[in-house]
Design a protein around this motif. Structure first.
Motif, PDB file in Angstrom:
ATOM      1  N   GLU A   2     -61.706  16.754 -56.256  1.00  0.00           N
ATOM      2  CA  GLU A   2     -62.149  17.560 -54.830  1.00  0.00           C
ATOM      3  C   GLU A   2     -61.735  16.733 -53.816  1.00  0.00           C
ATOM      4  O   GLU A   2     -61.580  17.258 -52.900  1.00  0.00           O
ATOM      5  N   THR A   5     -58.063  16.971 -52.952  1.00  0.00           N
ATOM      6  CA  THR A   5     -57.881  18.255 -52.440  1.00  0.00           C
ATOM      7  C   THR A   5     -58.337  18.280 -50.787  1.00  0.00           C
ATOM      8  O   THR A   5     -57.487  18.677 -50.043  1.00  0.00           O
ATOM      9  N   SER A  20     -56.362  24.304 -41.684  1.00  0.00           N
ATOM     10  CA  SER A  20     -57.741  23.815 -41.757  1.00  0.00           C
ATOM     11  C   SER A  20     -58.394  23.456 -40.518  1.00  0.00           C
ATOM     12  O   SER A  20     -57.743  22.894 -39.691  1.00  0.00           O
ATOM     13  N   ALA A 101     -78.083  23.303 -51.369  1.00  0.00           N
ATOM     14  CA  ALA A 101     -78.181  24.806 -51.751  1.00  0.00           C
ATOM     15  C   ALA A 101     -79.604  25.412 -51.460  1.00  0.00           C
ATOM     16  O   ALA A 101     -80.488  24.360 -51.880  1.00  0.00           O
ATOM     17  N   THR A 138     -67.099  26.524 -39.934  1.00  0.00           N
ATOM     18  CA  THR A 138     -66.066  26.604 -41.069  1.00  0.00           C
ATOM     19  C   THR A 138     -66.181  25.032 -42.069  1.00  0.00           C
ATOM     20  O   THR A 138     -66.145  25.180 -43.191  1.00  0.00           O
ATOM     21  N   LYS A 141     -69.108  25.421 -44.334  1.00  0.00           N
ATOM     22  CA  LYS A 141     -68.823  26.253 -45.460  1.00  0.00           C
ATOM     23  C   LYS A 141     -67.844  25.357 -46.432  1.00  0.00           C
ATOM     24  O   LYS A 141     -67.910  25.510 -47.949  1.00  0.00           O
ATOM     25  N   GLU A 142     -66.951  24.835 -45.827  1.00  0.00           N
ATOM     26  CA  GLU A 142     -65.978  23.970 -46.839  1.00  0.00           C
ATOM     27  C   GLU A 142     -66.591  22.875 -47.651  1.00  0.00           C
ATOM     28  O   GLU A 142     -66.252  22.882 -48.602  1.00  0.00           O
ATOM     29  N   SER A 144     -69.807  22.867 -48.193  1.00  0.00           N
ATOM     30  CA  SER A 144     -70.887  23.384 -49.202  1.00  0.00           C
ATOM     31  C   SER A 144     -70.239  23.634 -50.484  1.00  0.00           C
ATOM     32  O   SER A 144     -70.970  23.753 -51.436  1.00  0.00           O
ATOM     33  N   GLY A 145     -68.967  23.695 -50.395  1.00  0.00           N
ATOM     34  CA  GLY A 145     -68.297  24.131 -51.923  1.00  0.00           C
ATOM     35  C   GLY A 145     -68.020  22.914 -52.846  1.00  0.00           C
ATOM     36  O   GLY A 145     -67.365  23.171 -53.942  1.00  0.00           O
ATOM     37  N   LEU A 146     -68.098  21.665 -52.219  1.00  0.00           N
ATOM     38  CA  LEU A 146     -67.885  20.302 -52.896  1.00  0.00           C
ATOM     39  C   LEU A 146     -69.190  20.083 -53.607  1.00  0.00           C
ATOM     40  O   LEU A 146     -70.200  20.464 -53.474  1.00  0.00           O
ATOM     41  N   SER A 147     -68.987  19.238 -54.703  1.00  0.00           N
ATOM     42  CA  SER A 147     -70.119  18.757 -55.624  1.00  0.00           C
ATOM     43  C   SER A 147     -70.816  17.840 -54.629  1.00  0.00           C
ATOM     44  O   SER A 147     -70.227  17.244 -53.715  1.00  0.00           O
TER      45      SER A 147
END
Length: 301
Positions: A2, A5, A20, A101, A138, A141-142, A144-147
């Motif tokens: 991650e 990325t 981005s 979350a 943005t 959100k980006e 929040s998608g990571l561990s």
């Protein structure tokens, strides 16, 4: 994987090959907010009704935090412009965020200090709000998608590099990580008391991040949003002036949304209703007195 990325996205953006909106670390514009921090400090505060921020955010299609960031950016832009320090690029705020979350069952927080690109100096208040809202949402959100481990590792690495540069005296030579810290901390919605004495306000005062000279922290309490600003006195000797620009920016934002006219109309309507009700009550009370006066004049019992 991650983190790789994320590094790839930053690299593509640096090469102008990616779209981005997440700012690349250590690419913030250098301003008077990134001077060498000395020991003396300045402190300033401001208070705004929470309902005004909520109403403005709802009317503009955003959140209270979006409004807070917009007001801070507008005040900073005005201050920097007056001192001839307005950069061609948007300011970058370091914003602590809890990325837990809603269904997170484990205890503790998942805190990350995210970089949020603010707005360009020549934008009006509406454009400024839209740019900051899109940027902050943005970024959140980006990430929040990571561990959790990836978020914490990213934050730790970036902050350690910033602290290392500051400790080695390289902060004034290297591009800054960000221009300042802006933090929004939720507080109790009701007033607190101690032995019968009401606490009238809780103004937050926080630390200054490496490579910067200012921190803005806001704290909600009993229907108010309390702003606490801390800055290096040598770098920003007139901190209260900058702080006064925050509520002034809200007035400008409300006017652009038509909220000030609406609020005045509501107040006028409430005043008319109150005045009419008062007249009716006075009219009812005067009737017995008038009858009594007539009885005294005619001599009837």
């Amino acid at each position: 994987a991650e983190l790789y990325t994320m590094i790839l996205k930053h690299s593509l953006k640096a090469l102008r090959l990616g779209d981005s909106k997440v700012p690349i670390p250590f690419t913030a514009p250098r301003t008077l907010l990134n001077q060498r921090l000395t020991a003396p400090r300045s402190v300033a505060t401001a208070t705004i009704d929470l309902e005004r921020l909520r109403r403005a955010g709802k009317a503009a299609g955003g959140t209270i935090n979006d409004v807070v960031l917009t007001l801070c950016d507008a005040a900073l832009t005005r201050y920097l412009s007056e001192h001839g320090e307005l950069p061609p690029k948007p300011l970058v705020a370091e914003m602590p965020v809890d990325l837990r979350a809603e269904d997170h069952e484990d205890g503790g927080n998942v805190i990350s200090i995210l970089l949020v690109e603010m707005a360009r100096g020549n934008m009006n208040v509406d454009e400024r709000f839209n740019a900051i809202r899109d940027s902050s949402h943005t970024v959140i959100k980006e990430f929040s998608g990571l561990s959790n481990d990836a978020v914490m590792t990213y934050t730790l690495v970036v902050q350690v590099l910033a602290q290392l540069g500051d400790s080695l005296g390289l902060a004034e030579r290297l591009p800054p990580l960000g221009n300042l810290v802006i933090s929004n901390v939720p507080g109790p919605p009701q007033a607190l008391f101690m032995r019968g004495a009401r606490m009238t306000g809780i103004f937050p005062l926080s630390t200054v991040a490496p490579g910067t000279v200012m921190n803005i922290t806001v704290f909600s309490y009993a229907g108010k949003m309390l702003f606490g600003l801390v800055a290096g006195r040598d770098a920003i000797p007139d901190l209260q002036q900058l702080t006064d620009y925050i509520p002034e920016s809200l007035v400008e934002f409300e006017q652009s949304l038509g909220l000030s006219d609406q609020e005045n109309a509501e107040k006028s309507s409430a005043a008319r209703i109150k005045k009419t009700t008062k007249k009716k009550r006075n009219g009812k009370k005067s009737a017995p007195g008038a009858t009594k006066g007539r009885n005294r004049k005619t001599g009837t019992p």
